[in-house]
Scaffold this motif. Structure first.
Motif, PDB file in Angstrom:
ATOM      1  N   TYR A  41      -4.931   0.093   7.110  1.00 27.83           N
ATOM      2  CA  TYR A  41      -3.791   0.991   6.989  1.00 27.83           C
ATOM      3  C   TYR A  41      -2.871   0.493   5.895  1.00 27.83           C
ATOM      4  O   TYR A  41      -2.774  -0.707   5.643  1.00 27.83           O
ATOM      5  CB  TYR A  41      -2.989   1.025   8.289  1.00 27.83           C
ATOM      6  N   VAL A  42      -2.169   1.423   5.286  1.00 29.30           N
ATOM      7  CA  VAL A  42      -1.135   1.055   4.329  1.00 29.30           C
ATOM      8  C   VAL A  42       0.062   0.567   5.131  1.00 29.30           C
ATOM      9  O   VAL A  42       0.538   1.260   6.025  1.00 29.30           O
ATOM     10  CB  VAL A  42      -0.742   2.263   3.454  1.00 29.30           C
ATOM     11  N   PRO A  43       0.540  -0.647   4.849  1.00 31.59           N
ATOM     12  CA  PRO A  43       1.687  -1.172   5.605  1.00 31.59           C
ATOM     13  C   PRO A  43       2.926  -0.310   5.412  1.00 31.59           C
ATOM     14  O   PRO A  43       3.044   0.430   4.425  1.00 31.59           O
ATOM     15  CB  PRO A  43       1.907  -2.564   4.994  1.00 31.59           C
ATOM     16  N   ASN A  44       3.876  -0.451   6.333  1.00 32.90           N
ATOM     17  CA  ASN A  44       5.088   0.360   6.267  1.00 32.90           C
ATOM     18  C   ASN A  44       6.132  -0.220   5.328  1.00 32.90           C
ATOM     19  O   ASN A  44       7.213   0.327   5.202  1.00 32.90           O
ATOM     20  CB  ASN A  44       5.680   0.564   7.669  1.00 32.90           C
ATOM     21  N   GLU A  45       5.829  -1.336   4.663  1.00 34.89           N
ATOM     22  CA  GLU A  45       6.745  -1.947   3.708  1.00 34.89           C
ATOM     23  C   GLU A  45       5.982  -2.323   2.454  1.00 34.89           C
ATOM     24  O   GLU A  45       4.890  -2.888   2.537  1.00 34.89           O
ATOM     25  CB  GLU A  45       7.370  -3.222   4.284  1.00 34.89           C
ATOM     26  N   THR A  46       6.549  -2.034   1.293  1.00 34.08           N
ATOM     27  CA  THR A  46       5.871  -2.388   0.046  1.00 34.08           C
ATOM     28  C   THR A  46       5.677  -3.890  -0.084  1.00 34.08           C
ATOM     29  O   THR A  46       4.725  -4.337  -0.707  1.00 34.08           O
ATOM     30  CB  THR A  46       6.647  -1.864  -1.179  1.00 34.08           C
ATOM     31  N   THR A  47       6.535  -4.672   0.538  1.00 34.76           N
ATOM     32  CA  THR A  47       6.408  -6.123   0.455  1.00 34.76           C
ATOM     33  C   THR A  47       5.181  -6.649   1.204  1.00 34.76           C
ATOM     34  O   THR A  47       4.798  -7.797   1.016  1.00 34.76           O
ATOM     35  CB  THR A  47       7.666  -6.827   0.999  1.00 34.76           C
ATOM     36  N   GLU A  56      -9.987  -2.436  -1.677  1.00 33.33           N
ATOM     37  CA  GLU A  56      -9.700  -1.690  -2.903  1.00 33.33           C
ATOM     38  C   GLU A  56      -9.042  -0.331  -2.669  1.00 33.33           C
ATOM     39  O   GLU A  56      -8.013  -0.029  -3.260  1.00 33.33           O
ATOM     40  CB  GLU A  56     -10.985  -1.509  -3.707  1.00 33.33           C
ATOM     41  N   SER A  57      -9.610   0.495  -1.810  1.00 30.61           N
ATOM     42  CA  SER A  57      -9.051   1.841  -1.646  1.00 30.61           C
ATOM     43  C   SER A  57      -7.701   1.805  -0.940  1.00 30.61           C
ATOM     44  O   SER A  57      -6.789   2.552  -1.294  1.00 30.61           O
ATOM     45  CB  SER A  57     -10.024   2.749  -0.897  1.00 30.61           C
ATOM     46  N   THR A  58      -7.557   0.927   0.059  1.00 27.22           N
ATOM     47  CA  THR A  58      -6.281   0.830   0.762  1.00 27.22           C
ATOM     48  C   THR A  58      -5.209   0.269  -0.162  1.00 27.22           C
ATOM     49  O   THR A  58      -4.073   0.735  -0.155  1.00 27.22           O
ATOM     50  CB  THR A  58      -6.419  -0.049   2.018  1.00 27.22           C
ATOM     51  N   ALA A  59      -5.577  -0.711  -0.987  1.00 29.64           N
ATOM     52  CA  ALA A  59      -4.627  -1.278  -1.945  1.00 29.64           C
ATOM     53  C   ALA A  59      -4.181  -0.217  -2.954  1.00 29.64           C
ATOM     54  O   ALA A  59      -3.005  -0.142  -3.322  1.00 29.64           O
ATOM     55  CB  ALA A  59      -5.237  -2.471  -2.661  1.00 29.64           C
ATOM     56  N   ALA A  60      -5.101   0.630  -3.390  1.00 34.23           N
ATOM     57  CA  ALA A  60      -4.745   1.701  -4.325  1.00 34.23           C
ATOM     58  C   ALA A  60      -3.799   2.697  -3.666  1.00 34.23           C
ATOM     59  O   ALA A  60      -2.837   3.172  -4.287  1.00 34.23           O
ATOM     60  CB  ALA A  60      -6.002   2.405  -4.820  1.00 34.23           C
ATOM     61  N   THR A  61      -4.052   3.015  -2.411  1.00 33.36           N
ATOM     62  CA  THR A  61      -3.162   3.917  -1.682  1.00 33.36           C
ATOM     63  C   THR A  61      -1.781   3.300  -1.518  1.00 33.36           C
ATOM     64  O   THR A  61      -0.758   3.974  -1.672  1.00 33.36           O
ATOM     65  CB  THR A  61      -3.757   4.285  -0.315  1.00 33.36           C
ATOM     66  N   ALA A  62      -1.737   2.008  -1.227  1.00 38.92           N
ATOM     67  CA  ALA A  62      -0.452   1.316  -1.087  1.00 38.92           C
ATOM     68  C   ALA A  62       0.318   1.332  -2.398  1.00 38.92           C
ATOM     69  O   ALA A  62       1.531   1.538  -2.414  1.00 38.92           O
ATOM     70  CB  ALA A  62      -0.665  -0.117  -0.610  1.00 38.92           C
ATOM     71  N   ALA A  63      -0.395   1.127  -3.509  1.00 36.55           N
ATOM     72  CA  ALA A  63       0.264   1.166  -4.817  1.00 36.55           C
ATOM     73  C   ALA A  63       0.831   2.562  -5.083  1.00 36.55           C
ATOM     74  O   ALA A  63       1.945   2.710  -5.580  1.00 36.55           O
ATOM     75  CB  ALA A  63      -0.715   0.763  -5.911  1.00 36.55           C
ATOM     76  N   GLY A  64       0.076   3.590  -4.722  1.00 40.14           N
ATOM     77  CA  GLY A  64       0.570   4.952  -4.876  1.00 40.14           C
ATOM     78  C   GLY A  64       1.755   5.232  -3.978  1.00 40.14           C
ATOM     79  O   GLY A  64       2.724   5.865  -4.380  1.00 40.14           O
ATOM     80  N   ALA A  66       3.932   3.133  -2.937  1.00 39.48           N
ATOM     81  CA  ALA A  66       5.120   2.438  -3.450  1.00 39.48           C
ATOM     82  C   ALA A  66       5.823   3.264  -4.518  1.00 39.48           C
ATOM     83  O   ALA A  66       7.026   3.135  -4.715  1.00 39.48           O
ATOM     84  CB  ALA A  66       4.727   1.076  -4.016  1.00 39.48           C
ATOM     85  N   ARG A  67       5.063   4.137  -5.169  1.00 39.67           N
ATOM     86  CA  ARG A  67       5.641   5.020  -6.189  1.00 39.67           C
ATOM     87  C   ARG A  67       5.860   6.439  -5.647  1.00 39.67           C
ATOM     88  O   ARG A  67       6.078   7.370  -6.411  1.00 39.67           O
ATOM     89  CB  ARG A  67       4.726   5.076  -7.408  1.00 39.67           C
ATOM     90  N   GLY A  68       5.737   6.603  -4.329  1.00 33.77           N
ATOM     91  CA  GLY A  68       5.957   7.915  -3.722  1.00 33.77           C
ATOM     92  C   GLY A  68       4.817   8.872  -3.937  1.00 33.77           C
ATOM     93  O   GLY A  68       4.994  10.079  -3.927  1.00 33.77           O
ATOM     94  N   ARG A  69       3.604   8.364  -4.101  1.00 33.76           N
ATOM     95  CA  ARG A  69       2.485   9.222  -4.424  1.00 33.76           C
ATOM     96  C   ARG A  69       1.316   9.155  -3.432  1.00 33.76           C
ATOM     97  O   ARG A  69       0.216   9.549  -3.767  1.00 33.76           O
ATOM     98  CB  ARG A  69       1.944   8.857  -5.808  1.00 33.76           C
TER      99      ARG A  69
END
Length: 117
Positions: A41-47, A56-64, A66-69
């Motif tokens: 899961y994408v964590p609830n905090e960018t930190t 890889e895919s979860t990290a990409a989703t988290a990066a998105g 963090a930018r509201g995407r």
């Protein structure tokens, strides 16, 4: 069961402070870290994004995210869910088809669905 507004708590029910403790625990850093690692899961905090850096895919989703995407916040999102272009893209790799092309096509369909016309 006591009447509404009677001020007494039913036997076995959580007290207010216990309920708050449950919310704090499930929204806390440790729970979110464990959830992100075990469930991808994408964590609830960018930190906390670093805890899923190896996925890889979860990290990409988290990066998105963090930018509201991560997920478009649009009332038109229901059209995306009804059409489900994600499924077609995700079925390509196991079937040996071009996943990158399918992902680009899905992205285009999603963008078209959520942008105002």
């Amino acid at each position: 069961m006591p009447a509404a507004g009677s001020g007494s708590t039913p036997s076995g029910a959580l007290t207010g402070s216990a309920a708050i403790d449950v919310i704090k625990a499930t929204a806390g850093r440790q729970w979110q870290t464990d959830l992100a690692r075990t469930m991808n899961y994408v964590p609830n905090e960018t930190t906390l994004a670093g805890v899923i850096a190896d996925e890889e895919s979860t990290a990409a989703t988290a990066a998105g995210a963090a930018r509201g995407r991560a997920t478009p916040s649009s009332p038109l999102r229901v059209d995306v869910e009804a059409d489900n272009p994600h499924q077609a893209a995700s079925e390509c790799r196991p079937a040996g088809r071009d996943h990158a092309r399918a992902a680009r096509a899905a992205s285009g369909r999603i963008t078209e669905a959520v942008e105002p016309h």
